[in-house]
Motif scaffolding. Sequence first.
Motif, mmCIF file in Angstrom:
data_model
loop_
_atom_site.group_PDB
_atom_site.id
_atom_site.type_symbol
_atom_site.label_atom_id
_atom_site.label_comp_id
_atom_site.label_asym_id
_atom_site.label_seq_id
_atom_site.Cartn_x
_atom_site.Cartn_y
_atom_site.Cartn_z
ATOM 1 N N SER A 191 0.833 -1.207 0.000
ATOM 2 C CA SER A 191 0.000 0.000 0.000
ATOM 3 C C SER A 191 0.866 1.255 0.000
ATOM 4 C CB SER A 191 -0.933 -0.011 1.202
ATOM 5 O OG SER A 191 -0.169 -0.067 2.390
ATOM 6 N N GLU A 192 2.086 1.131 0.532
ATOM 7 C CA GLU A 192 2.968 2.297 0.572
ATOM 8 C C GLU A 192 3.490 2.707 -0.808
ATOM 9 O OE1 GLU A 192 5.191 1.011 4.132
ATOM 10 O OE2 GLU A 192 3.083 1.255 4.638
ATOM 11 N N TYR A 218 -5.796 -2.685 -1.288
ATOM 12 C CA TYR A 218 -5.318 -3.476 -0.147
ATOM 13 C C TYR A 218 -6.454 -3.699 0.840
ATOM 14 C CZ TYR A 218 -4.710 1.312 1.540
ATOM 15 O OH TYR A 218 -4.908 2.620 1.863
ATOM 16 N N LYS A 221 -6.467 -1.984 6.988
ATOM 17 C CA LYS A 221 -5.331 -1.971 7.906
ATOM 18 C C LYS A 221 -5.448 -0.758 8.804
ATOM 19 C CE LYS A 221 -2.415 -2.610 4.516
ATOM 20 N NZ LYS A 221 -1.123 -2.753 3.857
ATOM 21 N N ASN A 222 -4.602 -0.739 9.825
ATOM 22 C CA ASN A 222 -4.601 0.358 10.804
ATOM 23 C C ASN A 222 -5.997 0.590 11.373
ATOM 24 O OD1 ASN A 222 -1.929 0.626 10.247
ATOM 25 N ND2 ASN A 222 -2.063 2.672 9.354
ATOM 26 N N ASP A 246 -8.202 1.928 7.365
ATOM 27 C CA ASP A 246 -7.717 2.370 6.074
ATOM 28 C C ASP A 246 -7.803 1.178 5.124
ATOM 29 O OD1 ASP A 246 -6.469 3.666 4.053
ATOM 30 O OD2 ASP A 246 -4.452 3.387 4.858
HETATM 31 C C1 LIG Z 1 -0.599 2.555 9.109
HETATM 32 O O1 LIG Z 1 -0.034 3.234 10.205
HETATM 33 C C2 LIG Z 1 1.375 3.309 10.138
HETATM 34 C C3 LIG Z 1 1.859 3.916 11.426
HETATM 35 O O2 LIG Z 1 1.041 4.980 11.819
HETATM 36 C C4 LIG Z 1 1.775 4.137 8.926
HETATM 37 O O3 LIG Z 1 3.174 4.203 8.812
HETATM 38 C C5 LIG Z 1 1.221 3.489 7.692
HETATM 39 O O4 LIG Z 1 1.487 4.304 6.579
HETATM 40 C C6 LIG Z 1 -0.271 3.272 7.832
HETATM 41 N N1 LIG Z 1 -0.690 2.491 6.716
HETATM 42 C C7 LIG Z 1 -1.621 2.923 5.889
HETATM 43 C C8 LIG Z 1 -1.947 2.005 4.783
HETATM 44 O O5 LIG Z 1 -2.171 3.988 6.020
#
Ligand SMILES: *[C@@H]1O[C@H](CO)[C@@H](O)[C@H](O)[C@H]1NC(C)=O
Length: 390
Positions: A191-192, A218, A221-222, A246
Amino acid sequence: MRSLRMAPPLPLIFLLMIVGAFGTEWSVKYNQQEICALKGSTVFINGTYTHPEHLTVRAAFWYIDPVKGVKLTDLSKDPDYSGRVEYFTDEQKHFSLKLSDVMKKDEHQYCFRIIAKVDKQKWTGKPGVRLRVTELHVETPEEVTEGETADLTCKTTCSLTDPTFIWYKNGRPLTTKTIKNNQLHLQTVSSEDAGSYSCAVRGYQHLSSTAHNLRVRYPPKNISVSISPSGGIVEGSSLTLTCSSDANPPVKNYTWFKEGGTSPVGSGQNCSIINITADHTGLYHCEAQNEHGAQNGTVMVTVKSQSLYAVWIAVGGNADPNAKDDTYTALQPTARSSDNVYHTLAAVQSSSPDDTYTALDPQSSSPEYHTLAIDSPETNDDVKPYCLSE
Ligand SMILES: *[C@@H]1O[C@H](CO)[C@@H](O)[C@H](O)[C@H]1NC(C)=O
Ligand SMILES: *[C@@H]1O[C@H](CO)[C@@H](O)[C@H](O)[C@H]1NC(C)=O
């Protein structure tokens, strides 16, 4: 001269006619037949020439797209090229055309022409050099799913000479990813990797492509679960649990479970419980789901009994509950077993901090919450905690 015995083609005869007294001929040689230039860049068209040695060069100029019978226009006098062309020649008979701020409409055949002082003898290097102009264009899949591979391509409409491609994500140069030729290879998309991608060629970083978005699908998550109001939850009041997560595409279904129960107690992003009783105490799970998967979040709900406070005041702050069993029963009409209710409340009062809920990782719930869950009367068949979706 060796060709004389063969029937030479007409241009060769012409060439032989103008061979100078010392044997040197007119010639124009370009370094390349075709040049591919980035739009906005500066391009040189270079070459070398010779002329009969008894002649001196009076003028040299460039023109485009020779057409028979049409008068040649010196490029430096063409308004389309105004201020953008420079001519260079040197003692070694190198020549170049410097064309700046190259535009798509500059795509022509460029010819160099030399004119001698004597008899206006002249020579043109035909067919000249073909100039092609390209922009950079990022080609990506519209959307990829997490875990897949993806190749992003920096496209050009002609072949640049030995380009080194540079990639940017959200405006920052990418150094960690695999770049091969004009491709950026994402081995296992996460996802990043979602973001805005652009590319450039080293040395021409200011002429980068427009950015192109890569979307990544995706599972949720989170995930987080919150409770409102955030203060202590008091019997008879109402509360709302909110699940957020998310996901791409966004979460399709939220399902709520109460620990110990197998069937859902609610659905939707919010779960509102009105007229809370002590029976609502317990762990609540929210399951967020989209077509790529699901994730669970957990929150602890602890209900404080207003009645219990009242009792304590009535008995002069005596917190020893064993003596007051009947009172609790009277004040807890929904409870089946006064002992059971008591244990729940007592545990809450003694072990929970002031903010009586905590968002929990499912794996990390502490033993005291388990105790609460076991002690709570939710196993009672008549208790049906409910949850209103908004
Ligand atoms: C989920 O949270 C982490 C830590 O806060 C962050 O680095 C990451 O980008 C987040 N993931 C998404 C898909 O937003
Ligand atoms: C072309 O000539 C110019 C000078 O006239 C020089 O600066 C440039 O490097 C040359 N380019 C090539 C590709 O030979």
